[in-house]
Design a protein around this motif. Structure first.
Motif, PDB file in Angstrom:
ATOM      1  N   SER A  66       0.838  -1.193   0.000  1.00 42.73           N
ATOM      2  CA  SER A  66       0.000   0.000   0.000  1.00 42.73           C
ATOM      3  C   SER A  66       0.877   1.248   0.000  1.00 42.73           C
ATOM      4  O   SER A  66       1.851   1.327   0.751  1.00 42.73           O
ATOM      5  CB  SER A  66      -0.911   0.000   1.230  1.00 42.73           C
ATOM      6  OG  SER A  66      -1.682   1.182   1.285  1.00 42.73           O
ATOM      7  N   GLY A  68      -0.581   4.649  -0.080  1.00 47.28           N
ATOM      8  CA  GLY A  68      -1.284   5.843   0.328  1.00 47.28           C
ATOM      9  C   GLY A  68      -2.431   6.220  -0.588  1.00 47.28           C
ATOM     10  O   GLY A  68      -2.715   5.567  -1.599  1.00 47.28           O
ATOM     11  N   SER A  69      -3.087   7.311  -0.228  1.00 41.80           N
ATOM     12  CA  SER A  69      -4.332   7.732  -0.865  1.00 41.80           C
ATOM     13  C   SER A  69      -4.118   8.260  -2.281  1.00 41.80           C
ATOM     14  O   SER A  69      -3.154   8.984  -2.554  1.00 41.80           O
ATOM     15  CB  SER A  69      -4.986   8.817  -0.016  1.00 41.80           C
ATOM     16  OG  SER A  69      -6.107   9.371  -0.673  1.00 41.80           O
ATOM     17  N   THR A  70      -5.065   7.957  -3.165  1.00 40.40           N
ATOM     18  CA  THR A  70      -5.056   8.522  -4.512  1.00 40.40           C
ATOM     19  C   THR A  70      -5.484   9.989  -4.500  1.00 40.40           C
ATOM     20  O   THR A  70      -5.305  10.692  -5.493  1.00 40.40           O
ATOM     21  CB  THR A  70      -5.998   7.743  -5.437  1.00 40.40           C
ATOM     22  OG1 THR A  70      -7.330   7.770  -4.887  1.00 40.40           O
ATOM     23  CG2 THR A  70      -5.552   6.294  -5.595  1.00 40.40           C
ATOM     24  N   ALA A  71      -6.034  10.465  -3.383  1.00 43.68           N
ATOM     25  CA  ALA A  71      -6.554  11.829  -3.328  1.00 43.68           C
ATOM     26  C   ALA A  71      -5.459  12.884  -3.298  1.00 43.68           C
ATOM     27  O   ALA A  71      -5.659  14.003  -3.792  1.00 43.68           O
ATOM     28  CB  ALA A  71      -7.451  11.994  -2.098  1.00 43.68           C
ATOM     29  N   ASP A  72      -4.302  12.551  -2.726  1.00 45.18           N
ATOM     30  CA  ASP A  72      -3.276  13.580  -2.537  1.00 45.18           C
ATOM     31  C   ASP A  72      -1.941  13.255  -3.171  1.00 45.18           C
ATOM     32  O   ASP A  72      -0.953  13.943  -2.954  1.00 45.18           O
ATOM     33  CB  ASP A  72      -3.067  13.847  -1.047  1.00 45.18           C
ATOM     34  CG  ASP A  72      -2.493  12.648  -0.293  1.00 45.18           C
ATOM     35  OD1 ASP A  72      -2.349  11.563  -0.903  1.00 45.18           O
ATOM     36  OD2 ASP A  72      -2.200  12.793   0.905  1.00 45.18           O
ATOM     37  N   ALA A  95      -4.332   1.620  -8.800  1.00 44.35           N
ATOM     38  CA  ALA A  95      -5.216   2.231  -7.820  1.00 44.35           C
ATOM     39  C   ALA A  95      -6.396   1.313  -7.559  1.00 44.35           C
ATOM     40  O   ALA A  95      -6.969   0.735  -8.492  1.00 44.35           O
ATOM     41  CB  ALA A  95      -5.699   3.585  -8.318  1.00 44.35           C
ATOM     42  N   GLY A  98      -9.463   3.772  -3.607  1.00 44.90           N
ATOM     43  CA  GLY A  98      -8.964   5.051  -3.132  1.00 44.90           C
ATOM     44  C   GLY A  98      -7.534   5.050  -2.652  1.00 44.90           C
ATOM     45  O   GLY A  98      -7.080   6.045  -2.073  1.00 44.90           O
ATOM     46  N   SER A  99      -6.799   3.969  -2.895  1.00 41.65           N
ATOM     47  CA  SER A  99      -5.390   3.885  -2.502  1.00 41.65           C
ATOM     48  C   SER A  99      -4.535   3.399  -3.661  1.00 41.65           C
ATOM     49  O   SER A  99      -5.019   2.717  -4.565  1.00 41.65           O
ATOM     50  CB  SER A  99      -5.211   2.927  -1.318  1.00 41.65           C
ATOM     51  OG  SER A  99      -5.833   3.421  -0.159  1.00 41.65           O
ATOM     52  N   TRP A 100      -3.259   3.760  -3.608  1.00 41.77           N
ATOM     53  CA  TRP A 100      -2.270   3.264  -4.567  1.00 41.77           C
ATOM     54  C   TRP A 100      -1.634   1.993  -4.029  1.00 41.77           C
ATOM     55  O   TRP A 100      -1.398   1.863  -2.824  1.00 41.77           O
ATOM     56  CB  TRP A 100      -1.167   4.297  -4.801  1.00 41.77           C
ATOM     57  CG  TRP A 100      -1.591   5.494  -5.579  1.00 41.77           C
ATOM     58  CD1 TRP A 100      -1.782   6.759  -5.113  1.00 41.77           C
ATOM     59  CD2 TRP A 100      -1.858   5.540  -6.990  1.00 41.77           C
ATOM     60  NE1 TRP A 100      -2.158   7.603  -6.129  1.00 41.77           N
ATOM     61  CE2 TRP A 100      -2.214   6.886  -7.291  1.00 41.77           C
ATOM     62  CE3 TRP A 100      -1.842   4.602  -8.008  1.00 41.77           C
ATOM     63  CZ2 TRP A 100      -2.543   7.290  -8.576  1.00 41.77           C
ATOM     64  CZ3 TRP A 100      -2.178   5.006  -9.287  1.00 41.77           C
ATOM     65  CH2 TRP A 100      -2.514   6.331  -9.568  1.00 41.77           C
ATOM     66  N   CYS A 114       6.007   8.015  -4.946  1.00 40.90           N
ATOM     67  CA  CYS A 114       4.808   8.848  -5.023  1.00 40.90           C
ATOM     68  C   CYS A 114       5.191  10.317  -4.889  1.00 40.90           C
ATOM     69  O   CYS A 114       6.199  10.651  -4.269  1.00 40.90           O
ATOM     70  CB  CYS A 114       3.812   8.477  -3.931  1.00 40.90           C
ATOM     71  SG  CYS A 114       3.233   6.758  -4.012  1.00 40.90           S
TER      72      CYS A 114
END
Length: 262
Positions: A66, A68-72, A95, A98-100, A114
Motif C-alpha cells: 500500500s 497511500g491515498s489517490t486523493a493527494d 489504484a 482510493g489507494s495506490w 509517489c
C-alpha cells in the motif's frame, strides 16, 4: 566495475539493441544528445512542483504494498528488477479503493515513488498496449501533460522486447514489441507545468546518467528493453547527494531504459 556518478556530463552513445526498435521513433521533447535532456518547456497552466513523498518496495510473492491515498498523490515506477520469463511476469502500480498499490507477478520486484498532487492536478486513466497491436496507443496531447509507465509484463529476453512511452507530433504514445507475443504495458499521464526531455541509460555504459536536482522534481520510467532473466537484472531511478540518477545492471545481455523528470 560500474562507476556510479562518473563523467555524467558526457553525451551517451546510442543504445544498441537488436532489430528495428523505439530508437527510430521521433521524440519531439528530446532533441539533445542521448543521456541529456532537452530544454524544459513550460506547458499548460499547472505550476505546482511535484515533491517526492517517498519510495515503496515490493518483492514477489508478497501481497501488494500500500502506498497511500489517490486523493493527494500520484505514484509511478522507479525500479524494475527480476526474471521476466512469461506472460505472468509483471510489475504494476495501480489504484484500488482510493489507494495506490505496488504489486507484480513471477520472480520480480519493484520500487515505486509517489509525489504530492495539487488540487488542480488531473491524472488520466490507464492506457494499455498489448503485444500484437499494429499501432501505438494514442494517449493525448503533450501540452501540459507528461506520461510514464505504470505496468510492464511478459517475457523480456533480448533487445527485441521493449515497452516505451514517447512523444511524437504533439501527442503521447505507448508502444512496444514482444518476440514471444506475451508482452504488455500500461501508462498514465498527469498535468504538469514543465517536464524534461528523455534521459537514457544502457548497460553498455559504465556510469549512471545524471538527471538533475531532486528539489521540487520527481522522475519516472518511460522505457524498458533488453534481457531480464535474474534478480541481477534491473533498471533504476535513484537519488544521491541531492540529484536524480538513472542506471541499472545486466548480467548477460543488453538492458536499456529511459526516464523523464517533472
Amino acid at each position: 566495475m560500474k562507476l556510479r556518478h562518473f563523467a555524467v556530463v558526457l553525451p551517451l552513445a546510442a543504445t544498441i539493441l537488436g532489430g528495428c526498435g523505439p530508437e527510430d521513433m521521433q521524440d519531439e521533447q528530446s532533441t539533445g544528445p542521448q543521456g541529456t535532456a532537452a530544454s524544459e518547456p513550460t506547458l499548460g497552466t499547472a505550476t505546482q512542483e511535484l515533491g517526492s513523498m517517498g519510495a515503496h518496495s515490493w518483492i514477489a510473492p508478497a501481497d501488494a504494498t500500500s502506498m497511500g491515498s489517490t486523493a493527494d498523490r500520484i505514484c509511478f515506477l522507479n525500479r524494475i528488477r527480476g526474471n521476466f520469463a512469461s506472460a505472468g511476469s509483471a510489475v504494476d502500480v495501480f489504484a484500488s479503493g482510493g489507494s495506490w498499490y505496488l504489486k507484480g507477478g513471477g520472480d520480480t520486484r519493484a520500487i515505486a515513488r509517489c509525489a504530492a498532487k495539487a488540487s488542480d492536478t488531473v491524472l488520466s486513466a490507464e492506457y494499455v498496449w498489448k503485444a500484437g497491436q499494429k499501432l501505438p496507443t494514442n494517449m493525448g496531447t503533450t501540452a501540459g501533460r507528461v506520461c510514464y509507465l505504470v505496468r510492464v509484463s511478459g517475457s523480456f529476453d533480448s533487445g527485441a522486447d521493449w515497452a516505451r512511452v514517447y512523444a511524437s507530433g504533439g501527442s503521447w504514445f505507448l508502444f512496444g514489441d514482444s518476440a514471444k507475443g506475451d508482452g504488455g504495458a500500461q501508462a498514465r499521464c498527469v498535468t504538469v507545468g514543465t517536464y524534461s526531455g528523455e534521459y537514457s541509460w544502457s548497460s553498455n555504459q559504465n556510469y549512471d546518467t545524471h538527471m538533475g536536482v531532486t528539489s521540487g522534481r520527481v522522475c519516472a520510467l518511460t522505457y524498458m528493453a533488453g534481457r531480464f532473466d535474474s534478480v541481477n537484472d534491473y533498471i533504476d531511478i535513484y537519488s544521491s547527494s541531492g540529484s536524480w540518477y538513472l542506471g541499472g545492471n545486466a548480467s548477460a545481455s543488453a538492458v536499456a531504459t529511459k526516464a523523464r523528470c517533472f
